[in-house]
Scaffold this active site. Sequence first.
Site, PDB file in Angstrom:
ATOM      1  N   LYS A 121       3.684 -15.203   1.366  1.00 34.85           N
ATOM      2  CA  LYS A 121       3.685 -16.034   0.159  1.00 34.85           C
ATOM      3  C   LYS A 121       5.138 -16.235  -0.267  1.00 34.85           C
ATOM      4  O   LYS A 121       5.560 -15.793  -1.347  1.00 34.85           O
ATOM      5  CB  LYS A 121       2.882 -15.350  -0.952  1.00 34.85           C
ATOM      6  CG  LYS A 121       1.387 -15.306  -0.700  1.00 34.85           C
ATOM      7  CD  LYS A 121       0.679 -16.612  -1.044  1.00 34.85           C
ATOM      8  CE  LYS A 121       0.586 -16.819  -2.535  1.00 34.85           C
ATOM      9  NZ  LYS A 121       0.012 -18.144  -2.874  1.00 34.85           N
TER      10      LYS A 121
ATOM     11  N   ASP B  65     -10.329  -9.159   8.080  1.00 38.44           N
ATOM     12  CA  ASP B  65     -11.761  -9.025   7.764  1.00 38.44           C
ATOM     13  C   ASP B  65     -12.436 -10.391   7.712  1.00 38.44           C
ATOM     14  O   ASP B  65     -13.563 -10.561   8.185  1.00 38.44           O
ATOM     15  CB  ASP B  65     -11.950  -8.322   6.407  1.00 38.44           C
ATOM     16  CG  ASP B  65     -12.162  -6.828   6.585  1.00 38.44           C
ATOM     17  OD1 ASP B  65     -11.834  -6.319   7.677  1.00 38.44           O
ATOM     18  OD2 ASP B  65     -12.627  -6.173   5.641  1.00 38.44           O
TER      19      ASP B  65
ATOM     20  N   TYR C 170       0.828  -1.216   0.000  1.00 37.59           N
ATOM     21  CA  TYR C 170       0.000   0.000   0.000  1.00 37.59           C
ATOM     22  C   TYR C 170       0.863   1.267   0.000  1.00 37.59           C
ATOM     23  O   TYR C 170       0.361   2.361  -0.217  1.00 37.59           O
ATOM     24  CB  TYR C 170      -0.945   0.022   1.203  1.00 37.59           C
ATOM     25  CG  TYR C 170      -2.003  -1.072   1.191  1.00 37.59           C
ATOM     26  CD1 TYR C 170      -2.341  -1.710   0.008  1.00 37.59           C
ATOM     27  CD2 TYR C 170      -2.649  -1.466   2.347  1.00 37.59           C
ATOM     28  CE1 TYR C 170      -3.295  -2.718  -0.027  1.00 37.59           C
ATOM     29  CE2 TYR C 170      -3.613  -2.472   2.326  1.00 37.59           C
ATOM     30  CZ  TYR C 170      -3.927  -3.090   1.129  1.00 37.59           C
ATOM     31  OH  TYR C 170      -4.876  -4.083   1.108  1.00 37.59           O
TER      32      TYR C 170
ATOM     33  N   ASP D 277      -2.589 -17.888   1.286  1.00 36.48           N
ATOM     34  CA  ASP D 277      -3.795 -18.477   0.680  1.00 36.48           C
ATOM     35  C   ASP D 277      -4.287 -19.656   1.516  1.00 36.48           C
ATOM     36  O   ASP D 277      -5.488 -19.837   1.734  1.00 36.48           O
ATOM     37  CB  ASP D 277      -3.549 -18.891  -0.781  1.00 36.48           C
ATOM     38  CG  ASP D 277      -2.283 -19.703  -0.979  1.00 36.48           C
ATOM     39  OD1 ASP D 277      -1.413 -19.692  -0.084  1.00 36.48           O
ATOM     40  OD2 ASP D 277      -2.151 -20.356  -2.030  1.00 36.48           O
TER      41      ASP D 277
ATOM     42  N   ASP E 237      -4.969  -7.238   5.806  1.00 37.26           N
ATOM     43  CA  ASP E 237      -6.215  -6.543   5.484  1.00 37.26           C
ATOM     44  C   ASP E 237      -7.308  -7.583   5.208  1.00 37.26           C
ATOM     45  O   ASP E 237      -8.424  -7.521   5.739  1.00 37.26           O
ATOM     46  CB  ASP E 237      -5.954  -5.683   4.229  1.00 37.26           C
ATOM     47  CG  ASP E 237      -7.024  -4.640   4.003  1.00 37.26           C
ATOM     48  OD1 ASP E 237      -8.003  -4.628   4.754  1.00 37.26           O
ATOM     49  OD2 ASP E 237      -6.872  -3.850   3.055  1.00 37.26           O
TER      50      ASP E 237
END
Length: 370
Positions: free
Chosen positions: A194, A255, A143, A227, A251
């Site tokens: 990852k 959630d 970001y 993942d 993020d």
Amino acid sequence: MAANKKLLVLPGDGIGPEVMDEVKRMIDWLNGQRRVTFDIDERLVGGSAIDAEGAPLSDATVERAQGADATLLGAVGGPKWDDLPFEQKPERGLLRLRKEMELFANLRPAICFDALISASTLKPEVVSGLDIMIVRELTGGIYFGHPRGIEDLPDGQRQGINTQVYTTNEIRRVAAVAFELARKRQSRVCSSEKANVMESGVLWRQEVTKLHGEVYEDVALTHMYADNAAMQLVRNPRQFDVIVTDNLFGDILSDEASMLTGSLGMLPSASLGAADSSGRRKALYEPVHGSAPDIAGQGKANPIAMVMSFAMCLRYSFDMTEDADLVENAVTKILGEGCRTGDIAGLGDKVLSTREMGEAIRKAMAELAA
Ligand code: NAD
């Protein structure tokens, strides 16, 4: 008696002041019990600060936040300020606060209260007893990385670019927060990235492993590709204690984890900065929800997310484990007794107002402390 705790209180807009009122009453109760003394400094943030001070966060308030032991925030924003230019909106006050305090670690617990188990979209046997903590890196990663932007290509196409960048220090400081938290919980950290396809993930895994070997060998460390972590969170979320991950994956995973537990009105959060020489970390505690203009001023807001944010403040900024447990146990107790605000009520449940819910929690605290 312990030294006074300096607490900056920023109720904000909409339901922010309503839910914060219930925490202020709780603080009065704790002060009355002489369990501890809080020095409360209350200031404006967001739309209310724009109206009274001309900006969503004044320099004086930033200064107070820097000097406080911890900051509690309600919520900011509302339709009244929706048409202001982006840079002047209420939400800028919150972003500025996070930036100036350098809050790089965002903590989002996901706790499933047995009494609300039917509010989860997962089967009761999967979420029963769930208590996990997601630690998300908040100030680095994709970001913020450069190069970024959208550019024209010679063949007439356009190309969007964002860059995932992490340095050793950025990884180590957020991993240290996760390890320290785990020591106060079940002493298990799962680091997620990852590393199979991203160099920044390889570095993340190496640095977390190195720090673990140097300082935190007493904590059990595992690694999981992000993942797979997303899949495991819905398959068997109770396998986790603390998950530490980067800004982007955090993020998404935080959630996802919050949905395991039901309503927005139940979700607290904390954002922590670096520790100073005395070990004190800058810290901001706030509910995950916003200012809920649709129910503001009607006494309908659920104060539990704000109350649980205060419990996190007691636990992580003040090391007041017993009092944090008292608050959390009181919430568990009243939910078990059927106390519900509108957002968590089922058909036929009696619905309490914000004040009634706050009173029920304080009464339960008094009973549990007796
Ligand atoms: P919101 O979280 O305010 O509300 C979403 C829905 O959840 C609404 O229906 C609301 O009534 C309900 N809800 C939220 N908190 C609740 C509570 N404690 N008890 C009962 N119901 C609750 O999100 P939104 O409607 O998208 O945004 C409203 C305003 O809040 C906007 O101005 C937005 O920018 C701002 N906002 C602020 C923050 C923050 O201060 N951290 C976070 C998100 C949104």
